[in-house]
Write a protein that holds these residues in place. Structure first.
Motif, short mmCIF file in Angstrom:
data_model
loop_
_atom_site.label_atom_id
_atom_site.label_comp_id
_atom_site.label_asym_id
_atom_site.label_seq_id
_atom_site.Cartn_x
_atom_site.Cartn_y
_atom_site.Cartn_z
N PRO A 9 0.81 -1.21 0.00
CA PRO A 9 0.00 0.00 0.00
C PRO A 9 0.85 1.27 0.00
O PRO A 9 1.73 1.43 0.84
N SER A 10 0.60 2.12 -0.97
CA SER A 10 1.31 3.40 -1.04
C SER A 10 0.30 4.54 -1.09
O SER A 10 -0.85 4.33 -1.47
N ILE A 11 0.76 5.72 -0.68
CA ILE A 11 -0.10 6.90 -0.76
C ILE A 11 0.72 8.08 -1.27
O ILE A 11 1.94 8.11 -1.10
N PRO A 12 0.05 9.05 -1.89
CA PRO A 12 0.75 10.26 -2.31
C PRO A 12 1.19 11.08 -1.10
O PRO A 12 0.62 10.98 -0.01
N ALA A 13 2.20 11.90 -1.29
CA ALA A 13 2.77 12.70 -0.21
C ALA A 13 1.74 13.59 0.47
O ALA A 13 1.71 13.69 1.70
N GLY A 64 -1.94 2.38 16.01
CA GLY A 64 -2.25 3.49 15.12
C GLY A 64 -1.55 3.35 13.78
O GLY A 64 -0.65 2.54 13.61
N PRO A 65 -1.98 4.14 12.81
CA PRO A 65 -1.43 4.04 11.46
C PRO A 65 0.00 4.54 11.36
O PRO A 65 0.39 5.50 12.02
N LEU A 66 0.78 3.85 10.54
CA LEU A 66 2.18 4.17 10.32
C LEU A 66 2.40 4.46 8.84
O LEU A 66 1.77 3.84 7.98
N ILE A 67 3.32 5.38 8.55
CA ILE A 67 3.65 5.73 7.17
C ILE A 67 5.16 5.78 7.04
O ILE A 67 5.82 6.58 7.72
N THR A 68 5.73 4.93 6.19
CA THR A 68 7.17 4.89 6.01
C THR A 68 7.58 5.73 4.80
O THR A 68 6.82 5.87 3.85
N PHE A 69 8.79 6.29 4.88
CA PHE A 69 9.35 6.97 3.71
C PHE A 69 10.87 6.91 3.76
O PHE A 69 11.47 6.82 4.82
N CYS A 70 11.45 6.91 2.58
CA CYS A 70 12.90 7.01 2.42
C CYS A 70 13.13 8.18 1.46
O CYS A 70 12.26 9.04 1.34
N VAL A 71 14.24 8.24 0.80
CA VAL A 71 14.50 9.39 -0.08
C VAL A 71 13.53 9.44 -1.25
O VAL A 71 12.89 10.46 -1.50
N HIS A 72 13.39 8.32 -1.96
CA HIS A 72 12.58 8.31 -3.19
C HIS A 72 11.31 7.46 -3.09
O HIS A 72 10.52 7.44 -4.02
N GLY A 73 11.14 6.71 -2.01
CA GLY A 73 9.96 5.86 -1.87
C GLY A 73 10.10 4.53 -2.58
O GLY A 73 9.13 3.97 -3.06
N HIS A 74 11.32 4.02 -2.61
CA HIS A 74 11.54 2.74 -3.27
C HIS A 74 11.83 1.65 -2.25
O HIS A 74 11.04 1.44 -1.35
N VAL A 91 -0.14 0.10 7.89
CA VAL A 91 1.02 0.82 7.38
C VAL A 91 0.96 0.97 5.87
O VAL A 91 0.37 0.13 5.17
N CYS A 92 1.55 2.04 5.38
CA CYS A 92 1.72 2.27 3.95
C CYS A 92 3.02 3.06 3.78
O CYS A 92 3.61 3.49 4.75
N TYR A 93 3.46 3.19 2.53
CA TYR A 93 4.67 3.98 2.27
C TYR A 93 4.32 5.14 1.35
O TYR A 93 3.31 5.12 0.65
N VAL A 94 5.17 6.16 1.36
CA VAL A 94 4.92 7.38 0.59
C VAL A 94 5.51 7.23 -0.82
O VAL A 94 6.72 7.01 -0.97
N SER A 95 4.66 7.35 -1.82
CA SER A 95 5.13 7.37 -3.21
C SER A 95 5.99 8.62 -3.39
O SER A 95 5.55 9.72 -3.09
N GLY A 96 7.20 8.44 -3.84
CA GLY A 96 8.09 9.58 -4.05
C GLY A 96 8.92 9.95 -2.84
O GLY A 96 9.80 10.80 -2.92
N GLY A 97 8.65 9.34 -1.68
CA GLY A 97 9.46 9.50 -0.49
C GLY A 97 9.61 10.92 0.03
O GLY A 97 8.74 11.78 -0.13
N TYR A 98 10.76 11.15 0.66
CA TYR A 98 11.07 12.43 1.29
C TYR A 98 10.95 13.58 0.29
O TYR A 98 10.40 14.64 0.62
N GLU A 99 11.47 13.38 -0.90
CA GLU A 99 11.43 14.45 -1.91
C GLU A 99 9.99 14.86 -2.21
O GLU A 99 9.69 16.05 -2.34
#
Length: 113
Positions: A9-13, A64-74, A91-99
């Motif tokens: 599962p991913s979500i937009p920033a 509670g809900p968690l959202i992970t991110f790295c530099v680019h979301g890979h 949990v989900c991760y951020v598409s596009g990450g930190y940027e």
């Protein structure tokens, strides 16, 4: 009949930032050189060393809900997302990450030595 490949599962920033305002926990998994190079971190995000993040991290039992991110979301944020899913976390991760989070207007704090 072949099943569809599993997608993490991913979500937009922008949605990640909105969920964080509503109480979701952002987890910054950028590698140390990337953090130092940026000079900033996202206000309120928990910072985890991606090389040490594993099954024994307290977040595996978080509520509670968690959202992970790295530099680019890979790979890094997706690995953490999958690991937390194995522990039954929401949990989900951020598409596009930190940027992408920065581009979406995340509040940044300067890293202090």
């Amino acid at each position: 009949m072949l099943e569809e490949p599993f997608q993490l599962p991913s979500i937009p920033a922008a949605e990640a930032l909105a969920r964080a305002r509503d109480g979701a926990t952002l987890i910054d998994l950028r590698k140390t050189p990337a953090v130092v190079a940026s000079g900033h971190h996202i206000a309120g995000a928990l910072i985890r060393d991606p090389y040490a993040f594993g099954h024994d991290d307290p977040l595996t039992g978080a509520v509670g809900p968690l959202i992970t991110f790295c530099v680019h979301g890979h790979e890094v944020s997706q690995f953490a997302c999958a690991l937390l899913m194995l522990h039954g976390r929401d949990v989900c991760y951020v598409s596009g990450g930190y940027e992408a989070l920065v581009a979406a207007g995340a509040v940044l704090e300067e890293i202090r030595p």
